[in-house]
Design an enzyme around this catalytic site. Structure first.
Site, PDB file in Angstrom:
ATOM      1  NE  ARG A   1     -36.345  41.906 -14.464  1.00 47.68           N
ATOM      2  CZ  ARG A   1     -37.704  41.989 -14.479  1.00 47.68           C
ATOM      3  NH1 ARG A   1     -38.610  42.729 -13.619  1.00 47.68           N
ATOM      4  NH2 ARG A   1     -38.387  41.055 -15.182  1.00 47.68           N
TER       5      ARG A   1
ATOM      6  CE1 TYR B   1     -19.523  60.917  -8.856  1.00 50.91           C
ATOM      7  CE2 TYR B   1     -21.345  60.449 -10.066  1.00 50.91           C
ATOM      8  CZ  TYR B   1     -20.010  59.962  -9.790  1.00 50.91           C
ATOM      9  OH  TYR B   1     -19.551  59.123 -10.604  1.00 50.91           O
TER      10      TYR B   1
ATOM     11  CG  ASP C   1     -24.468  61.223  -2.479  1.00 50.98           C
ATOM     12  OD1 ASP C   1     -23.876  60.490  -1.685  1.00 50.98           O
ATOM     13  OD2 ASP C   1     -24.475  61.187  -3.752  1.00 50.98           O
TER      14      ASP C   1
ATOM     15  CE  LYS D   1     -17.528  56.063  -6.356  1.00 51.49           C
ATOM     16  NZ  LYS D   1     -18.455  57.415  -6.487  1.00 51.49           N
TER      17      LYS D   1
END
Ligand code: PLP
Length: 396
Positions: A62, A115, A187, A212
Site C-alpha cells: 500500500r 474535468y 492538470d 489517458k
C-alpha cells in the site's frame, strides 16, 4: 545500479529509458511486475532502517512497490520535476492533492472548464468542508487574476480543457498565482509532457490522469502527480493512509504504454490537425474546437506554450443531440466510449464522457452544447479516419 536515462535526454529517449534502473532482478531487461504485497527481511536492523526511511526499500504494497516506482520515475523525468507520487486513478490523485493541501477557511481559484470529476470536487465536496472555491470564466485571464488578488491558497488550472479545448495562458496565470503565494496545480492530461511542461513554467504541481495518453491503450487506470518535494511528500503520506494505491499490474501497463508516448502523440496530433481542417470545411459541422486551427480563439497562446496541439478535438453537428445520436452508429473506425488518449479513435458526447457526473443544467451553465462530439484522435491512417467521418456525416 544505474538509471539508464537522465534529465539531459530528449523526451523520446526519456519515454523509452526513464525510470528503468539496471540491473533488474534476474537480469531482466524489462521492469518486472512485482505482485508481492510485502517485502521480507532477514536482518532486523535492515528492516528498521527501511521503515525509518534511512535506507531505500519496500515494506508493504500500500506504501511502495518497485513496479510502481519505475512508472513514477518515468513520469517525473518526463515532466522535469523534483518528486513524484501516484494513485489508483487520476481522480484519486486530484482529490488526494486537494484534500492534502487544503484546510477549512482556505480559498481555491480555478476555472469553469475543469474535468467533470474535478469540477464536482469544487462545487459539491470541498464547500462542505468550508473551502471557498471561486470558478472563473476559463479564458478570461483578467477575471482569474482578480479572483487571485482577492485571496488564493491554491490555484488549479487545466489546459487544453475538456471537451471544448479552451487554452489557458499558463505563464501569465502561474505567475499571478505565485505572486499571491498560492500553490499552483496544473492538470496536464490533455497536453502530455510531450507538448507542455507546466513545472518549467513555474507550476508547483502537475497532475495527470495516466489512464489517458500516458498509458495510451485504454487498458489501465492510474493517476500521477509530480512537483515540489515538500508537497509531494505530504500527498504521498495521505495516499498511503487513504489507500488509493496504484496497482503494480496497472503501473506496468502504463509504463509500457509510455515507451511509445512520443510516437503516439506526434501521430495523434498530425491526424487531429488534418481531421480538424477537414471538419472545418464540412457544411454539416457547426464548429470545430482544435487549438491547432488558426480560427481557434487562443491559437496564439497555444503556439507559445505548447510544442504541439495534441490529439483531442471536438465539433458541433447541425441538428444537435439528435444528429449526434444518428452520427455515432455510422462511424466504423472509432469506439463510442467514455475515454480518450488511446491508440484507437474514440468519440463521445460530453453527457456520457467528460461531464457524465453533471446534470443537463450544469453542462448548459458550463457552456457545453449537447450537440458536441468529442473526438480523441487515434494513430490510424488519417485518410481512413477522414473518409470514415465523411461517409458518417453524409449519412446523417
Ligand atoms: C480522465 C481525466 C481525469 C480523471 O482521471 P481518471 O483516471 O479517470 O480518474 C482528470 N483530468 C482529465 C483532464 C481527464 O481527462
Amino acid at each position: 545500479m544505474t538509471t539508464a536515462s537522465n534529465a539531459h535526454d530528449a523526451p523520446g529517449t526519456v519515454a523509452v529509458w526513464g525510470g528503468e534502473v539496471h540491473p533488474m532482478a534476474d537480469r531482466a531487461t524489462q521492469v518486472p511486475v512485482v505482485h508481492s504485497v510485502s517485502f521480507g527481511y532477514d536482518d532486523f536492523d535492515d528492516w528498521l532502517a527501511v521503515a525509518r526511511g534511512e535506507r531505500e526499500g519496500h515494506i508493504y504494497g500500500r506504501n511502495t512497490n518497485p513496479t510502481v516506482d519505475a512508472f513514477e520515475e518515468k513520469v517525473r523525468l518526463m515532466e522535469g520535476a523534483e518528486a513524484v507520487t501516484s494513485a489508483s486513478t487520476g481522480m484519486a490523485v486530484i482529490s488526494g492533492t486537494l484534500w492534502t493541501l487544503l484546510r477549512p477557511g482556505q480559498r481555491v481559484v480555478s476555472v469553469k472548464d475543469t474535468y467533470g470529476g474535478t469540477s464536482k470536487l469544487f462545487t459539491e465536496f470541498l464547500p462542505e468542508f468550508d473551502i471557498d472555491v471561486q470558478l472563473c470564466d476559463t479564458t478570461d485571464s483578467e477575471a482569474v487574476e482578480r479572483a487571485i488578488a482577492d485571496g488564493c491558497d491554491l490555484l488549479y488550472l487545466e489546459t487544453p480543457t475538456n471537451p471544448t479545448l479552451k487554452i489557458i495562458d499558463l505563464p501569465r496565470l502561474i505567475a499571478a498565482g505565485q505572486a499571491a503565494g498560492a500553490v499552483v496545480v496544473v492538470d496536464n492530461t490533455f497536453a502530455t509532457p510531450i507538448n507542455q511542461n507546466p513545472i518549467a513554467l513555474g507550476a508547483d504541481l502537475v497532475v495527470h490522469s495516466a489512464t489517458k495518453f500516458l498509458g495510451g491503450h485504454a487498458d489501465a487506470l492510474g493517476g500521477v502527480v509530480v512537483g515540489r518535494k515538500d508537497l509531494i511528500e505530504r500527498i504521498y503520506h495521505y495516499r498511503e493512509i487513504n489507500g488509493a494505491t496504484l496497482h503494480p499490474e496497472a503501473a506496468y501497463l502504463l509504463l509500457r504504454g509510455m515507451k511509445t508516448l512520443h510516437l503516439r502523440v506526434e501521430r495523434q496530433q498530425d491526424n487531429a490537425q488534418k481531421v480538424a481542417e477537414f471538419l472545418e470545411t464540412h457544411p454539416k459541422v457547426t464548429v470545430v474546437n482544435y487549438p491547432g486551427l488558426p480560427s481557434h480563439p487562443q491559437h496564439e497562446i497555444a503556439k507559445k506554450q505548447m510544442r504541439g496541439f495534441g490529439g483531442m478535438l471536438s465539433f458541433g453537428l447541425e441538428g444537435g443531440l439528435e444528429a449526434v445520436a444518428r452520427f455515432f452508429p455510422q462511424l466504423r473506425l472509432s469506439h463510442a466510449a467514455a475515454n480518450l488518449g488511446a491508440v484507437e479513435t474514440i468519440v463521445g458526447p460530453p453527457s456520457t464522457t467528460s461531464h457524465v457526473e453533471c446534470t443537463d443544467e450544469e453542462r448548459a451553465e458550463l457552456g457545453i452544447p449537447e450537440g458536441l462530439v468529442r473526438y480523441s484522435t487515434g494513430i490510424e491512417d488519417v485518410t481512413d479516419l477522414i473518409n470514415d467521418l465523411r461517409q458518417a456525416l453524409d449519412a446523417v
